[in-house]
Design an enzyme around this catalytic site. Structure first.
Site, PDB file in Angstrom:
ATOM      1  N   HIS A 167      49.030  30.721  -6.020  1.00 51.46           N
ATOM      2  CA  HIS A 167      48.331  29.616  -6.677  1.00 51.46           C
ATOM      3  C   HIS A 167      47.325  28.978  -5.728  1.00 51.46           C
ATOM      4  O   HIS A 167      47.247  29.301  -4.539  1.00 51.46           O
ATOM      5  CB  HIS A 167      49.335  28.573  -7.181  1.00 51.46           C
ATOM      6  CG  HIS A 167      50.203  27.962  -6.124  1.00 51.46           C
ATOM      7  ND1 HIS A 167      49.752  27.020  -5.233  1.00 51.46           N
ATOM      8  CD2 HIS A 167      51.518  28.166  -5.822  1.00 51.46           C
ATOM      9  CE1 HIS A 167      50.741  26.654  -4.430  1.00 51.46           C
ATOM     10  NE2 HIS A 167      51.831  27.343  -4.764  1.00 51.46           N
TER      11      HIS A 167
ATOM     12  N   CYS B 173      55.744  29.830  -1.757  1.00 50.58           N
ATOM     13  CA  CYS B 173      54.660  30.375  -2.572  1.00 50.58           C
ATOM     14  C   CYS B 173      53.483  30.794  -1.691  1.00 50.58           C
ATOM     15  O   CYS B 173      53.427  30.466  -0.507  1.00 50.58           O
ATOM     16  CB  CYS B 173      54.195  29.346  -3.599  1.00 50.58           C
ATOM     17  SG  CYS B 173      55.346  29.111  -4.974  1.00 50.58           S
TER      18      CYS B 173
END
Length: 392
Positions: free
Chosen positions: A226, A242
């Protein structure tokens, strides 16, 4: 007699002028000065080329494992290495490793800065997305159309902190979301509460959303690729596992990558690959929680590199390892791809041959150059260090 006196007086004055001017102008002489002749102008220096974007390359997968070009720029007055990194689509650790003797926050105007935009591709299938944790870099291989060369798109990423490791292995893009709402997991909310920085149960889309503007959710629960609201964290271990990307990079990857694309996460701090007649080695700092024997792994990789079909092309079978250069690359990981089969080559000599380019936003870059209202990489480092101390 008066006329002769005037002539002698005039001659005397001329001689004095010549003597004075001769001392000032040396070889130009009085005659040149008095007749209006001047020295030839110094030729203007040829301007350096404008750098090209360093995120998309075409290559022949049957022949080559190395893409891009090593570059060198000259720092401007107000530059930091963090600024330069984003300008050239690099991560923080990449540019700091390539310039170990440069102050990241005050490199000073006129300092030569190595731009490590030449990459040895990870040892993994050239399909879908491959992420190398050691390099903190993503490689996306779009499917090549018939008759077209293979392409690779590469961008720097931020990865998980030691206590929030990004997992290795195979997964896939399970779904995509634009302008996401972030629902912090309970574990992250507890961490923030412990640190005196409580999080809301739901973070709506907007500039303060840690997931940025685009998300590629993975098949691994709670993991995603992301964007970020902290661009200087790219190229650092600062996430909860992440994979973060610059806002401008995640936007292009989001639209290019279809759902179902395979994602392979590897950890390869020492990369070997062929280009033209030479074998290259690119070394990154070994992650602090990586306890493998990398000397043994490198020996196996060298043996494999010399036995592949690529190693039998052209004059590659005659390529011999420059042991001094190999040892230097291992001792000092610089994130620079170095031709270790080039005889008598040293790292400094290789850097001296790097392409000199202007210190400006590359042509066709993904970023528009706007750094307003952004934290510095130093801010992000201090925040990460503070969180790590509080957790311990």
């Amino acid at each position: 007699m008066i006329q002769i006196s005037r002539i002698l007086s005039s001659s005397l004055r001329y001689g004095l002028v010549c003597g004075l001017l001769g001392g000032l102008f040396l070889l130009s002489g009085c005659q040149s000065f008095l007749t209006g002749q001047s020295a030839l102008p110094t030729p203007a220096a040829k301007p350096l080329p404008i750098p090209l974007a360093s995120h998309e390359f075409s290559f022949d997968p049957a022949r080559d494992d190395v893409v891009g070009t090593l570059q060198v720029i000259t720092a401007n007055k107000d530059d930091t290495l963090s600024d330069i990194a984003r300008r050239f689509n690099l991560g923080y650790e990449e540019i700091v490793s390539a310039n170990p003797h440069v102050d990241p926050w005050l490199p000073r105007a006129g300092t030569k800065i190595v731009i490590p935009t030449q990459f040895v591709l990870p040892d993994a299938p050239r399909q879908g997305i491959v992420i190398n944790l050691a390099a903190m870099r993503l490689f996306y291989y779009p499917k090549a159309k018939p008759g077209e060369p293979q392409k690779v798109i590469t961008h720097p990423v931020g990865i998980g902190r030691v206590e929030w490791k990004t997992p290795e292995g195979m997964t896939r893009v399970a779904s995509k979301k634009e302008n996401p709402t972030w629902i912090p997991p309970l574990s992250i909310r507890k961490e923030h509460e412990k640190n005196g920085d409580p999080l809301p149960a739901v973070v709506p889309p907007g500039p303060d959303n840690p997931m940025g503007t685009h998300v590629l959710k993975l098949d691994w629960p709670s993991y995603a690729i992301h964007g970020t609201d902290k661009p200087p964290s790219i190229g650092l271990r600062g996430s909860h596992g992440c994979l973060r990307m610059y806002p401008e990079d995640i936007a292009t990857i989001y639209h290019a990558v279809p759902v179902g694309t395979p994602v392979r996460v590897v950890n390869q701090p020492r990369l070997l690959g062929w280009r033209e007649r030479m074998l290259y080695l690119q070394t990154y700092a070994i992650l602090e929680d990586d306890k493998r024997n990398h000397n043994t792994l490198l020996k196996k990789s060298l043996s494999t590199a010399h036995s592949t079909p690529k190693a039998k092309l052209d004059k590659r079978p005659q390529a011999k390892i420059n042991q001094a250069l190999l040892s230097e690359a291992i001792r000092n990981p610089r994130a620079i791809a170095i031709p270790i089969t080039q005889a008598d080559m040293t790292l400094q000599a290789y850097l001296g041959r790097a392409t000199r380019v202007q210190n400006t936003l590359p042509f066709n870059a993904t970023w528009d150059g706007d750094m307003s209202q952004q934290l510095t990489a130093n801010d992000v480092l201090e925040m990460t260090d503070k969180e790590s101390r509080q957790i311990r």
